[in-house]
Design a protein around this motif. Sequence first.
Motif, PDB file in Angstrom:
ATOM      1  N   GLN A 146      26.978 -16.549  28.187  1.00  0.00           N
ATOM      2  CA  GLN A 146      28.114 -15.800  27.659  1.00  0.00           C
ATOM      3  C   GLN A 146      29.235 -15.811  28.686  1.00  0.00           C
ATOM      4  N   HIS A 181      28.380  -8.255  24.469  1.00  0.00           N
ATOM      5  CA  HIS A 181      27.513  -7.969  23.315  1.00  0.00           C
ATOM      6  C   HIS A 181      27.291  -6.457  23.205  1.00  0.00           C
ATOM      7  N   SER A 218      24.489  -5.165  23.017  1.00  0.00           N
ATOM      8  CA  SER A 218      23.178  -4.829  23.597  1.00  0.00           C
ATOM      9  C   SER A 218      23.306  -3.774  24.691  1.00  0.00           C
ATOM     10  N   GLN A 253      22.208  -0.337  23.817  1.00  0.00           N
ATOM     11  CA  GLN A 253      20.759  -0.043  23.905  1.00  0.00           C
ATOM     12  C   GLN A 253      20.460   0.774  25.154  1.00  0.00           C
ATOM     13  N   ARG A 287      34.435 -12.505  24.392  1.00  0.00           N
ATOM     14  CA  ARG A 287      33.945 -13.669  25.153  1.00  0.00           C
ATOM     15  C   ARG A 287      35.078 -14.649  25.384  1.00  0.00           C
ATOM     16  N   GLN A 340      29.867  -7.155  16.640  1.00  0.00           N
ATOM     17  CA  GLN A 340      28.411  -7.277  16.525  1.00  0.00           C
ATOM     18  C   GLN A 340      27.826  -5.966  16.037  1.00  0.00           C
ATOM     19  N   GLU A 370      24.170  -3.995  16.704  1.00  0.00           N
ATOM     20  CA  GLU A 370      22.922  -3.980  17.467  1.00  0.00           C
ATOM     21  C   GLU A 370      21.929  -3.070  16.766  1.00  0.00           C
ATOM     22  N   PHE A 424      15.983 -14.770  24.707  1.00  0.00           N
ATOM     23  CA  PHE A 424      16.986 -13.815  25.201  1.00  0.00           C
ATOM     24  C   PHE A 424      16.352 -13.099  26.381  1.00  0.00           C
ATOM     25  N   PHE A 429      16.506 -10.107  27.324  1.00  0.00           N
ATOM     26  CA  PHE A 429      16.119  -8.709  27.101  1.00  0.00           C
ATOM     27  C   PHE A 429      15.039  -8.543  26.057  1.00  0.00           C
ATOM     28  N   THR A 430      14.533  -9.646  25.487  1.00  0.00           N
ATOM     29  CA  THR A 430      13.424  -9.550  24.526  1.00  0.00           C
ATOM     30  C   THR A 430      12.352 -10.573  24.879  1.00  0.00           C
ATOM     31  N   GLY A 482      19.829 -12.769  16.113  1.00  0.00           N
ATOM     32  CA  GLY A 482      18.840 -12.901  17.177  1.00  0.00           C
ATOM     33  C   GLY A 482      18.055 -11.608  17.273  1.00  0.00           C
ATOM     34  N   CYS A 483      16.790 -11.721  17.666  1.00  0.00           N
ATOM     35  CA  CYS A 483      15.985 -10.503  17.747  1.00  0.00           C
ATOM     36  C   CYS A 483      14.776 -10.722  18.651  1.00  0.00           C
ATOM     37  N   GLY A 484      13.984  -9.699  18.819  1.00  0.00           N
ATOM     38  CA  GLY A 484      12.780  -9.845  19.613  1.00  0.00           C
ATOM     39  C   GLY A 484      12.189  -8.491  19.965  1.00  0.00           C
ATOM     40  N   ALA A 533      14.393  -5.187  18.957  1.00  0.00           N
ATOM     41  CA  ALA A 533      15.853  -5.141  18.931  1.00  0.00           C
ATOM     42  C   ALA A 533      16.363  -6.348  18.171  1.00  0.00           C
ATOM     43  N   ALA A 534      17.577  -6.236  17.683  1.00  0.00           N
ATOM     44  CA  ALA A 534      18.208  -7.364  17.008  1.00  0.00           C
ATOM     45  C   ALA A 534      19.716  -7.238  17.179  1.00  0.00           C
ATOM     46  N   GLY A 535      20.381  -8.370  17.127  1.00  0.00           N
ATOM     47  CA  GLY A 535      21.835  -8.338  17.208  1.00  0.00           C
ATOM     48  C   GLY A 535      22.405  -9.350  16.229  1.00  0.00           C
TER      49      GLY A 535
END
Length: 331
Positions: A160, A174, A176, A179, A200, A214, A216, A254, A256-257, A276-278, A299-301
């Motif tokens: 990023q 983001h 995130s 969170q 960005r 986004q 989150e 990612f 963070f996941t 994206g998620c995880g 989490a997901a974004g």
Amino acid sequence: MASEIESQLQILAQLAQKAIAEADSLQKLEELRIGYLGKKGQLSLILKEMGKLSAEDRPRIGAVANEIKTEIQNNLTNQQQQLQQGEINRKILAETIDVTMPGVGYPIGKSHPLQSTIDKVIDIFVGLGYTIAEGPQIESDYYNFTALNTPEDHPARDMQDTFYFEDGSLLRTHTSSVQIRYMENNEPPLRIIAPGRVYRRDTVDATHSAVFHQIEILAIDKGLTFSDLKGTIKEFLRQIFGDDLPTLFRASYFPFTEPSAEVDVQWQGKWLEVLGCGMVDPNVLKAVGYDPEVYSGFAAGLGVERFAMILHKIDDIRRLYNSDLRFLQQF
Ligand code: DAH
């Protein structure tokens, strides 16, 4: 003498009738009333002469005078009513509403497609028991990266391109970061959805913008598993696309996941990557003081522009920012 007064009375009556019939305002009419019937009016003047009449003439002429007085009074009243009625008619005419005239249109505002997309996503997650959270757009390195398991030398920082301020703060890349802020201030279990603007250093083209939006999603509880993540995402996609479409959870990465996934959905014959998620990385839980042995979460974004473009078949992201009413009125 008697006949002289009588003819004066007759003439008065004739003049009065004519003048009253010609009076074109209530004010003029009142002036005429005073002029003919008032204390010092013309009738009084004539009646003053009555004293000179003989006793036998007096009652006769008196009766004539009374008749004429009544006649003038009646004329005045009639004319007054006519004038008043005319005034009413004029007013009615002036105030008539022509219901066949074309109406005046008032333009009604509506939500921008980005806002309506955000609202739709929020509605779905609120229906699943989530609450809305927010965070600042100017962030510190810690909330945007470090606490999200992305330390300084981590290669993922290159994923990023970030806008930095001179003091080291940055425009969040983001949502995130929300969170971390939320978990720092709240104890699990929790379920939040955090919509917001992100930034960005991207070159603007049909699918990229330096400023975009986004949403989150974060859930933390005891015993949450990848199945919970999958079920939640699939239910969300079913509700937003209005159909039970084929979905694909592709392994991804990612910081963070762990594990991480990207989700594709088959929409109108094409596979589209939508989010994206995880499972929240134990290091992220530790960073906010949660015990990863006790709690887990997912989490997901997702990109709002991307969803808006898919849902409304918009071919160029820049249309979403141009404020061109010809475009916006379609939604
Ligand atoms: N923050 C990621 C991005 O901007 C999107 C994302 C991926 C958010 C996975 C998440 C997640 O919460 O679990 O590309």
